[in-house]
Scaffold this motif. Structure first.
Motif, PDB file in Angstrom:
ATOM      1  N   VAL A   1       0.836  -1.203   0.000  1.00  0.00           N
ATOM      2  CA  VAL A   1       0.000   0.000   0.000  1.00  0.00           C
ATOM      3  C   VAL A   1       0.874   1.257   0.000  1.00  0.00           C
ATOM      4  CG1 VAL A   1      -1.650   1.331   1.390  1.00  0.00           C
ATOM      5  CG2 VAL A   1      -1.999  -1.116   1.044  1.00  0.00           C
ATOM      6  N   ILE A   2       1.924   1.267   0.817  1.00  0.00           N
ATOM      7  CA  ILE A   2       2.836   2.415   0.858  1.00  0.00           C
ATOM      8  C   ILE A   2       3.498   2.613  -0.500  1.00  0.00           C
ATOM      9  CG2 ILE A   2       5.028   3.227   1.827  1.00  0.00           C
ATOM     10  CD1 ILE A   2       4.135   1.964   4.496  1.00  0.00           C
ATOM     11  N   TRP A   3       3.976   1.537  -1.090  1.00  0.00           N
ATOM     12  CA  TRP A   3       4.674   1.629  -2.376  1.00  0.00           C
ATOM     13  C   TRP A   3       3.736   2.130  -3.479  1.00  0.00           C
ATOM     14  CZ3 TRP A   3       3.900  -1.564  -6.764  1.00  0.00           C
ATOM     15  CH2 TRP A   3       4.808  -1.324  -7.802  1.00  0.00           C
ATOM     16  N   ARG A   4       2.509   1.566  -3.553  1.00  0.00           N
ATOM     17  CA  ARG A   4       1.584   1.966  -4.620  1.00  0.00           C
ATOM     18  C   ARG A   4       1.153   3.419  -4.488  1.00  0.00           C
ATOM     19  NH1 ARG A   4      -3.308  -1.702  -5.738  1.00  0.00           N
ATOM     20  NH2 ARG A   4      -3.552  -0.068  -7.295  1.00  0.00           N
ATOM     21  N   SER A   5       0.853   3.861  -3.277  1.00  0.00           N
ATOM     22  CA  SER A   5       0.412   5.250  -3.123  1.00  0.00           C
ATOM     23  C   SER A   5       1.540   6.219  -3.439  1.00  0.00           C
ATOM     24  CB  SER A   5      -0.132   5.501  -1.715  1.00  0.00           C
ATOM     25  OG  SER A   5       0.873   5.333  -0.749  1.00  0.00           O
ATOM     26  N   THR A   6       2.761   5.903  -3.018  1.00  0.00           N
ATOM     27  CA  THR A   6       3.898   6.774  -3.303  1.00  0.00           C
ATOM     28  C   THR A   6       4.191   6.790  -4.804  1.00  0.00           C
ATOM     29  OG1 THR A   6       4.805   6.257  -1.132  1.00  0.00           O
ATOM     30  CG2 THR A   6       6.301   7.243  -2.735  1.00  0.00           C
ATOM     31  N   ARG A   7       4.178   5.629  -5.432  1.00  0.00           N
ATOM     32  CA  ARG A   7       4.428   5.541  -6.869  1.00  0.00           C
ATOM     33  C   ARG A   7       3.379   6.312  -7.666  1.00  0.00           C
ATOM     34  NH1 ARG A   7       2.839   0.236  -9.850  1.00  0.00           N
ATOM     35  NH2 ARG A   7       0.952   1.146  -9.072  1.00  0.00           N
ATOM     36  N   ASN A   8       2.103   6.145  -7.310  1.00  0.00           N
ATOM     37  CA  ASN A   8       1.034   6.840  -8.025  1.00  0.00           C
ATOM     38  C   ASN A   8       1.101   8.351  -7.810  1.00  0.00           C
ATOM     39  OD1 ASN A   8       0.126   4.426  -9.035  1.00  0.00           O
ATOM     40  ND2 ASN A   8      -1.447   4.174  -7.478  1.00  0.00           N
ATOM     41  N   PHE A   9       1.477   8.789  -6.625  1.00  0.00           N
ATOM     42  CA  PHE A   9       1.623  10.220  -6.366  1.00  0.00           C
ATOM     43  C   PHE A   9       2.751  10.796  -7.213  1.00  0.00           C
ATOM     44  CE2 PHE A   9       3.660  13.684  -3.962  1.00  0.00           C
ATOM     45  CZ  PHE A   9       2.612  14.591  -3.965  1.00  0.00           C
ATOM     46  N   LEU A  10       3.901  10.122  -7.231  1.00  0.00           N
ATOM     47  CA  LEU A  10       5.036  10.608  -8.016  1.00  0.00           C
ATOM     48  C   LEU A  10       4.739  10.579  -9.513  1.00  0.00           C
ATOM     49  CD1 LEU A  10       7.983   9.033  -6.021  1.00  0.00           C
ATOM     50  CD2 LEU A  10       7.191  11.413  -5.972  1.00  0.00           C
ATOM     51  N   ALA A  11       4.029   9.570  -9.985  1.00  0.00           N
ATOM     52  CA  ALA A  11       3.663   9.508 -11.401  1.00  0.00           C
ATOM     53  C   ALA A  11       2.714  10.642 -11.759  1.00  0.00           C
ATOM     54  CB  ALA A  11       3.017   8.158 -11.718  1.00  0.00           C
ATOM     55  N   GLY A  12       1.779  10.963 -10.873  1.00  0.00           N
ATOM     56  CA  GLY A  12       0.868  12.073 -11.116  1.00  0.00           C
ATOM     57  C   GLY A  12       1.595  13.409 -11.132  1.00  0.00           C
ATOM     58  N   ARG A  13       2.573  13.571 -10.252  1.00  0.00           N
ATOM     59  CA  ARG A  13       3.354  14.812 -10.221  1.00  0.00           C
ATOM     60  C   ARG A  13       4.179  14.951 -11.499  1.00  0.00           C
ATOM     61  NH1 ARG A  13       2.417  18.457  -6.191  1.00  0.00           N
ATOM     62  NH2 ARG A  13       4.622  18.909  -5.984  1.00  0.00           N
ATOM     63  N   ARG A  14       4.757  13.847 -11.954  1.00  0.00           N
ATOM     64  CA  ARG A  14       5.537  13.876 -13.196  1.00  0.00           C
ATOM     65  C   ARG A  14       4.660  14.241 -14.379  1.00  0.00           C
ATOM     66  NH1 ARG A  14       7.650   8.781 -12.439  1.00  0.00           N
ATOM     67  NH2 ARG A  14       8.918   9.270 -10.658  1.00  0.00           N
ATOM     68  N   ALA A  15       3.454  13.681 -14.425  1.00  0.00           N
ATOM     69  CA  ALA A  15       2.532  13.979 -15.514  1.00  0.00           C
ATOM     70  C   ALA A  15       2.146  15.459 -15.512  1.00  0.00           C
ATOM     71  CB  ALA A  15       1.297  13.105 -15.417  1.00  0.00           C
ATOM     72  N   LEU A  16       1.950  16.031 -14.325  1.00  0.00           N
ATOM     73  CA  LEU A  16       1.621  17.460 -14.244  1.00  0.00           C
ATOM     74  C   LEU A  16       2.798  18.326 -14.684  1.00  0.00           C
ATOM     75  CD1 LEU A  16      -0.339  17.712 -10.882  1.00  0.00           C
ATOM     76  CD2 LEU A  16      -1.228  18.029 -13.189  1.00  0.00           C
ATOM     77  N   ALA A  17       4.007  17.906 -14.330  1.00  0.00           N
ATOM     78  CA  ALA A  17       5.204  18.670 -14.693  1.00  0.00           C
ATOM     79  C   ALA A  17       5.452  18.633 -16.208  1.00  0.00           C
ATOM     80  CB  ALA A  17       6.424  18.156 -13.947  1.00  0.00           C
TER      81      ALA A  17
END
Length: 139
Positions: free
Chosen positions: A121-137
């Protein structure tokens, strides 16, 4: 499903022009008496968050959203706090269960399972957050 010149097309779930409440999460039309969205499972009414059984479903939806689409760093930190404590508890359970015979083996197995779920759960939420931030950038 109806066919149109050999191709399948989706029939609308409701008649055109019917006033159906929309889900605020996915904008799907729902029945007026529904407490949860039929498409995404989001709570639609206040009863969905206060009914004894419905509250469990509403909390599950909140956790799924936090893991699959975390939008804020505070959500990710909350996931780390909640499931990090679970992971530490699992490590403590495994450590205290050593040398207790058959009951210890069951406790160790449960501790390993709890640790694996918490880390996932920790890994998936962190990965999805970072992927979303990258997509916004990038976008």
């Amino acid at each position: 499903m109806a066919t149109n010149l050999g191709r399948e097309t989706e029939e609308p779930l409701f008649e055109e022009g019917e006033g159906r409440p929309l889900c605020l999460s996915c904008l799907a039309p729902n029945n007026e008496v529904a407490h949860f969205c039929f498409r995404c499972g989001a709570p639609l009414t206040s009863y969905a968050s206060t009914g004894p059984i419905e509250r469990i479903l509403a909390e599950g939806y909140a956790y799924r959203q936090a893991v699959e689409r975390p939008r804020k760093l505070a959500v990710v930190l909350g996931i780390w706090l909640i499931f990090g404590v679970n992971a530490l508890g699992a490590v403590a359970l495994v450590g205290m269960s050593q040398g207790e015979g058959a009951g210890g083996i069951a406790s160790i197995a449960f501790g390993v399972f709890l640790f694996a779920v918490s880390l996932t759960v920790i890994w998936r939420s962190t990965r999805n957050f970072l992927a979303g931030r990258r997509a916004l950038a990038l976008g």
